[in-house]
Motif scaffolding. Sequence first.
Motif, short mmCIF file in Angstrom:
data_model
loop_
_atom_site.label_atom_id
_atom_site.label_comp_id
_atom_site.label_asym_id
_atom_site.label_seq_id
_atom_site.Cartn_x
_atom_site.Cartn_y
_atom_site.Cartn_z
N ILE A 72 -94.61 16.40 8.82
CA ILE A 72 -94.68 17.59 7.96
C ILE A 72 -93.69 17.48 6.80
O ILE A 72 -93.99 17.87 5.67
CB ILE A 72 -94.42 18.88 8.77
N HIS A 73 -92.52 16.90 7.07
CA HIS A 73 -91.53 16.73 5.99
C HIS A 73 -92.07 15.79 4.91
O HIS A 73 -91.91 16.06 3.71
CB HIS A 73 -90.22 16.17 6.54
N ALA A 74 -92.71 14.70 5.31
CA ALA A 74 -93.28 13.77 4.32
C ALA A 74 -94.37 14.47 3.50
O ALA A 74 -94.47 14.28 2.29
CB ALA A 74 -93.82 12.52 5.02
N TYR A 103 -91.84 10.53 1.82
CA TYR A 103 -91.37 9.60 2.86
C TYR A 103 -90.29 10.31 3.66
O TYR A 103 -89.47 11.03 3.10
CB TYR A 103 -90.77 8.35 2.19
N ASP A 104 -90.30 10.11 4.98
CA ASP A 104 -89.22 10.68 5.78
C ASP A 104 -89.03 9.84 7.04
O ASP A 104 -89.94 9.13 7.48
CB ASP A 104 -89.53 12.14 6.16
N VAL A 105 -87.84 9.93 7.59
CA VAL A 105 -87.52 9.25 8.84
C VAL A 105 -86.57 10.12 9.64
O VAL A 105 -85.70 10.78 9.06
CB VAL A 105 -86.94 7.83 8.56
N HIS A 106 -86.79 10.16 10.94
CA HIS A 106 -85.85 10.84 11.85
C HIS A 106 -85.62 9.96 13.07
O HIS A 106 -86.57 9.35 13.58
CB HIS A 106 -86.41 12.20 12.30
N PRO A 107 -84.37 9.92 13.55
CA PRO A 107 -84.07 9.13 14.75
C PRO A 107 -84.44 9.87 16.04
O PRO A 107 -84.39 11.09 16.09
CB PRO A 107 -82.55 8.94 14.66
MG MG Z 1 -86.85 15.25 7.44
#
Ligand code: MG
Length: 160
Positions: A41-43, A7-11
Motif C-alpha cells: 500500500i505504501h508503494a 517503491y518501498d521496503v520494510h524489514p
Molecule cells: Mg513504508
Amino acid sequence: MRMGFGYDVHPFVAGRPLILGGVKIPYSLGLQGHSDADVLIHAICDALLGAIAEGDIGKHFPDTDPQYKGIRSTILLARVATGMKEKGFHLLNIDATIVAERPKLSHFISRMVKEIAGVLEIETGRINVKATTSEGLGFPGRGEGIVAYAVALVEENGAH
Ligand code: MG
C-alpha cells in the motif's frame, strides 16, 4: 495523462501481523514500521502521489507523527485517493509487484486486488498485483524483509 512510480521496503520483525495490500497474511513474522507497515500500500501511495506531483508518503504522513502510529495503511491510501480527486485527477490503472521469498502470496493476490480496488473505488480490472521471489538473492532473498514496487497511471479530469 501522468504516470507515477512507488517503491518501498520494510524489514521482517517478530510479534507483528503481516499486512499486505490491506490483507492479513498468516505468517510467523510481520513487518516493522510506524504504521501497519503495509509495504504494498505504501508503494501504491507513492505511485499515486508521484503521478500527481505531490511528493511522497513521508511528506503527507510523517512517521514521527503519533497520529499515524499503527494506522491501517488503507486509510492512508484512501486519503491519497481523495487528494488525487480533489486535484482533478482520476486513476486509470495500477500495476504492482511484491518481492518476498516467503510466505507464498499467490493465494492472497485476488483479495489484495479487491481490497485496493475497494479503497480506490475503482473496478478490480484496473488493479494488478504480482508477487515474485528474489531467487534467494539479496535481503529479500534472505527473507529479511519485503519489497514492493508500483506504477500508477492517472488522467486529468476533462482531458480529451
Ligand atoms: Mg513504508
